[in-house]
Design a protein around this motif. Structure first.
Motif, PDB file in Angstrom:
ATOM      1  N   LEU A   1       0.707  -1.401  -0.215  1.00  0.00           N
ATOM      2  CA  LEU A   1       0.125  -0.080  -0.101  1.00  0.00           C
ATOM      3  C   LEU A   1       1.228   1.074   0.236  1.00  0.00           C
ATOM      4  O   LEU A   1       0.920   1.893  -0.759  1.00  0.00           O
ATOM      5  CB  LEU A   1      -0.761   0.212   0.995  1.00  0.00           C
ATOM      6  CG  LEU A   1      -1.279   1.079   1.083  1.00  0.00           C
ATOM      7  CD1 LEU A   1      -2.777   1.131  -0.064  1.00  0.00           C
ATOM      8  CD2 LEU A   1      -2.868   1.600   2.444  1.00  0.00           C
ATOM      9  N   TYR A   2       2.057   1.189   0.885  1.00  0.00           N
ATOM     10  CA  TYR A   2       3.192   2.892   0.857  1.00  0.00           C
ATOM     11  C   TYR A   2       3.585   2.525   0.149  1.00  0.00           C
ATOM     12  O   TYR A   2       3.513   3.970  -0.897  1.00  0.00           O
ATOM     13  CB  TYR A   2       3.816   2.437   2.314  1.00  0.00           C
ATOM     14  CG  TYR A   2       4.591   3.332   2.465  1.00  0.00           C
ATOM     15  CD1 TYR A   2       4.053   4.769   2.911  1.00  0.00           C
ATOM     16  CD2 TYR A   2       5.204   3.642   1.585  1.00  0.00           C
ATOM     17  CE1 TYR A   2       4.351   5.796   2.909  1.00  0.00           C
ATOM     18  CE2 TYR A   2       6.601   5.257   1.820  1.00  0.00           C
ATOM     19  CZ  TYR A   2       5.773   5.863   2.860  1.00  0.00           C
ATOM     20  OH  TYR A   2       6.818   7.159   3.288  1.00  0.00           O
ATOM     21  N   LEU A   3       3.933   1.786  -1.141  1.00  0.00           N
ATOM     22  CA  LEU A   3       4.679   1.907  -2.911  1.00  0.00           C
ATOM     23  C   LEU A   3       3.282   2.294  -3.071  1.00  0.00           C
ATOM     24  O   LEU A   3       4.182   3.011  -4.311  1.00  0.00           O
ATOM     25  CB  LEU A   3       5.024   0.521  -2.260  1.00  0.00           C
ATOM     26  CG  LEU A   3       6.439   0.019  -2.249  1.00  0.00           C
ATOM     27  CD1 LEU A   3       6.596  -1.889  -2.877  1.00  0.00           C
ATOM     28  CD2 LEU A   3       7.573   0.891  -2.603  1.00  0.00           C
TER      29      LEU A   3
ATOM     30  N   ILE B   1       8.776   6.005  -5.671  1.00  0.00           N
ATOM     31  CA  ILE B   1       9.941   5.105  -5.053  1.00  0.00           C
ATOM     32  C   ILE B   1      10.219   3.829  -5.428  1.00  0.00           C
ATOM     33  O   ILE B   1      10.004   3.229  -5.972  1.00  0.00           O
ATOM     34  CB  ILE B   1       9.081   4.351  -3.311  1.00  0.00           C
ATOM     35  CG1 ILE B   1       9.150   5.830  -2.351  1.00  0.00           C
ATOM     36  CG2 ILE B   1      10.078   3.628  -2.462  1.00  0.00           C
ATOM     37  CD1 ILE B   1       8.806   5.538  -0.844  1.00  0.00           C
ATOM     38  N   ASN B   2      11.961   3.904  -6.012  1.00  0.00           N
ATOM     39  CA  ASN B   2      12.260   2.398  -5.952  1.00  0.00           C
ATOM     40  C   ASN B   2      12.690   1.374  -5.540  1.00  0.00           C
ATOM     41  O   ASN B   2      13.176   1.652  -4.616  1.00  0.00           O
ATOM     42  CB  ASN B   2      13.699   3.017  -7.235  1.00  0.00           C
ATOM     43  CG  ASN B   2      13.838   2.211  -7.957  1.00  0.00           C
ATOM     44  OD1 ASN B   2      14.062   0.442  -7.276  1.00  0.00           O
ATOM     45  ND2 ASN B   2      15.476   2.152  -8.704  1.00  0.00           N
TER      46      ASN B   2
ATOM     47  N   SER C   1      13.097  -1.338  -5.925  1.00  0.00           N
ATOM     48  CA  SER C   1      14.633  -2.365  -5.962  1.00  0.00           C
ATOM     49  C   SER C   1      15.733  -1.270  -5.079  1.00  0.00           C
ATOM     50  O   SER C   1      16.649  -2.072  -4.864  1.00  0.00           O
ATOM     51  CB  SER C   1      14.588  -2.545  -7.602  1.00  0.00           C
ATOM     52  OG  SER C   1      13.861  -3.247  -8.497  1.00  0.00           O
ATOM     53  N   ALA C   2      16.016  -0.381  -4.924  1.00  0.00           N
ATOM     54  CA  ALA C   2      16.746   0.486  -4.307  1.00  0.00           C
ATOM     55  C   ALA C   2      17.041   0.268  -3.219  1.00  0.00           C
ATOM     56  O   ALA C   2      17.537  -0.310  -2.693  1.00  0.00           O
ATOM     57  CB  ALA C   2      16.862   2.188  -4.803  1.00  0.00           C
ATOM     58  N   LEU C   3      15.443  -0.335  -2.350  1.00  0.00           N
ATOM     59  CA  LEU C   3      15.520  -0.244  -1.543  1.00  0.00           C
ATOM     60  C   LEU C   3      15.761  -1.567  -0.718  1.00  0.00           C
ATOM     61  O   LEU C   3      16.954  -1.889  -0.018  1.00  0.00           O
ATOM     62  CB  LEU C   3      14.254  -0.024  -1.023  1.00  0.00           C
ATOM     63  CG  LEU C   3      13.369   1.539  -1.013  1.00  0.00           C
ATOM     64  CD1 LEU C   3      11.925   1.730  -0.495  1.00  0.00           C
ATOM     65  CD2 LEU C   3      13.973   2.247  -0.101  1.00  0.00           C
ATOM     66  N   TYR C   4      15.727  -2.359  -1.127  1.00  0.00           N
ATOM     67  CA  TYR C   4      16.234  -3.146  -1.439  1.00  0.00           C
ATOM     68  C   TYR C   4      17.863  -3.634  -1.147  1.00  0.00           C
ATOM     69  O   TYR C   4      18.029  -4.717  -0.350  1.00  0.00           O
ATOM     70  CB  TYR C   4      14.954  -4.539  -2.458  1.00  0.00           C
ATOM     71  CG  TYR C   4      16.051  -5.702  -2.473  1.00  0.00           C
ATOM     72  CD1 TYR C   4      15.533  -7.001  -1.474  1.00  0.00           C
ATOM     73  CD2 TYR C   4      17.019  -6.414  -3.641  1.00  0.00           C
ATOM     74  CE1 TYR C   4      15.860  -8.218  -1.913  1.00  0.00           C
ATOM     75  CE2 TYR C   4      17.115  -7.966  -3.244  1.00  0.00           C
ATOM     76  CZ  TYR C   4      16.515  -8.653  -2.226  1.00  0.00           C
ATOM     77  OH  TYR C   4      16.812 -10.120  -1.977  1.00  0.00           O
ATOM     78  N   ARG C   5      17.940  -3.054  -3.038  1.00  0.00           N
ATOM     79  CA  ARG C   5      19.757  -3.745  -2.221  1.00  0.00           C
ATOM     80  C   ARG C   5      19.919  -2.290  -1.224  1.00  0.00           C
ATOM     81  O   ARG C   5      21.358  -3.035  -0.847  1.00  0.00           O
ATOM     82  CB  ARG C   5      19.939  -2.990  -3.662  1.00  0.00           C
ATOM     83  CG  ARG C   5      19.736  -3.874  -5.466  1.00  0.00           C
ATOM     84  CD  ARG C   5      20.539  -2.958  -6.266  1.00  0.00           C
ATOM     85  NE  ARG C   5      19.640  -1.824  -6.575  1.00  0.00           N
ATOM     86  CZ  ARG C   5      18.979  -1.422  -7.716  1.00  0.00           C
ATOM     87  NH1 ARG C   5      18.350  -2.106  -7.426  1.00  0.00           N
ATOM     88  NH2 ARG C   5      18.864  -0.086  -7.523  1.00  0.00           N
ATOM     89  N   ARG C   6      19.398  -1.308  -0.545  1.00  0.00           N
ATOM     90  CA  ARG C   6      20.379  -0.903   0.366  1.00  0.00           C
ATOM     91  C   ARG C   6      20.186  -1.907   1.456  1.00  0.00           C
ATOM     92  O   ARG C   6      21.285  -1.870   2.505  1.00  0.00           O
ATOM     93  CB  ARG C   6      19.750   0.309   0.273  1.00  0.00           C
ATOM     94  CG  ARG C   6      20.596   1.199   1.232  1.00  0.00           C
ATOM     95  CD  ARG C   6      19.468   2.770   1.586  1.00  0.00           C
ATOM     96  NE  ARG C   6      19.153   3.262   0.511  1.00  0.00           N
ATOM     97  CZ  ARG C   6      17.731   4.189   0.278  1.00  0.00           C
ATOM     98  NH1 ARG C   6      17.398   4.510   2.053  1.00  0.00           N
ATOM     99  NH2 ARG C   6      17.561   4.737  -0.814  1.00  0.00           N
ATOM    100  N   ALA C   7      19.129  -2.259   1.722  1.00  0.00           N
ATOM    101  CA  ALA C   7      18.708  -2.974   2.550  1.00  0.00           C
ATOM    102  C   ALA C   7      20.387  -4.047   2.818  1.00  0.00           C
ATOM    103  O   ALA C   7      21.032  -4.392   4.008  1.00  0.00           O
ATOM    104  CB  ALA C   7      17.748  -3.459   2.738  1.00  0.00           C
ATOM    105  N   LEU C   8      20.177  -4.627   1.861  1.00  0.00           N
ATOM    106  CA  LEU C   8      21.135  -5.653   1.454  1.00  0.00           C
ATOM    107  C   LEU C   8      22.530  -5.371   2.013  1.00  0.00           C
ATOM    108  O   LEU C   8      23.435  -6.038   2.251  1.00  0.00           O
ATOM    109  CB  LEU C   8      21.032  -6.332  -0.535  1.00  0.00           C
ATOM    110  CG  LEU C   8      20.467  -7.217  -0.006  1.00  0.00           C
ATOM    111  CD1 LEU C   8      20.135  -8.177  -1.030  1.00  0.00           C
ATOM    112  CD2 LEU C   8      20.605  -8.067   0.701  1.00  0.00           C
TER     113      LEU C   8
END
Length: 92
Positions: free
Chosen positions: A14-16, A22-23, A25-32
């Protein structure tokens, strides 16, 4: 690039949807990258080792099969490199 499934909660979805700029994929990569940092893994070194292993003929699946963490990959690459160097010495 390989696409991988990631399960997200309804609130994330819902937030997305509200913020489609908001990207994810970029959030996922940043978390990794943050996880790598916590474990002392330099992403640039990991990328270099992965590239070297591929240059040595390993596929991503083979690398994952033969390694469990950064030190394993480092050992795999170095062992292969030293075997090649030893083989070059024999040919001389």
């Amino acid at each position: 690039m390989i696409t991988r499934s990631v399960t997200i909660e309804d609130i994330d979805d819902l937030y997305l949807m509200w913020n489609d700029h908001i990207n994810a994929s970029a959030l996922y990569r940043r978390a990794l990258r943050e996880e790598m940092d916590v474990r002392g893994v330099d992403p640039n070194e990991l990328r270099e080792l992965l590239e070297r292993a591929r240059e040595q003929g390993y596929t991503l699946e083979e690398i994952a099969e033969h390694t469990n963490h950064f030190a394993d990959l480092q050992s795999l690459v170095e062992t292969q490199q030293s075997q090649r160097t030893a083989g070059d010495d024999v040919d001389d």
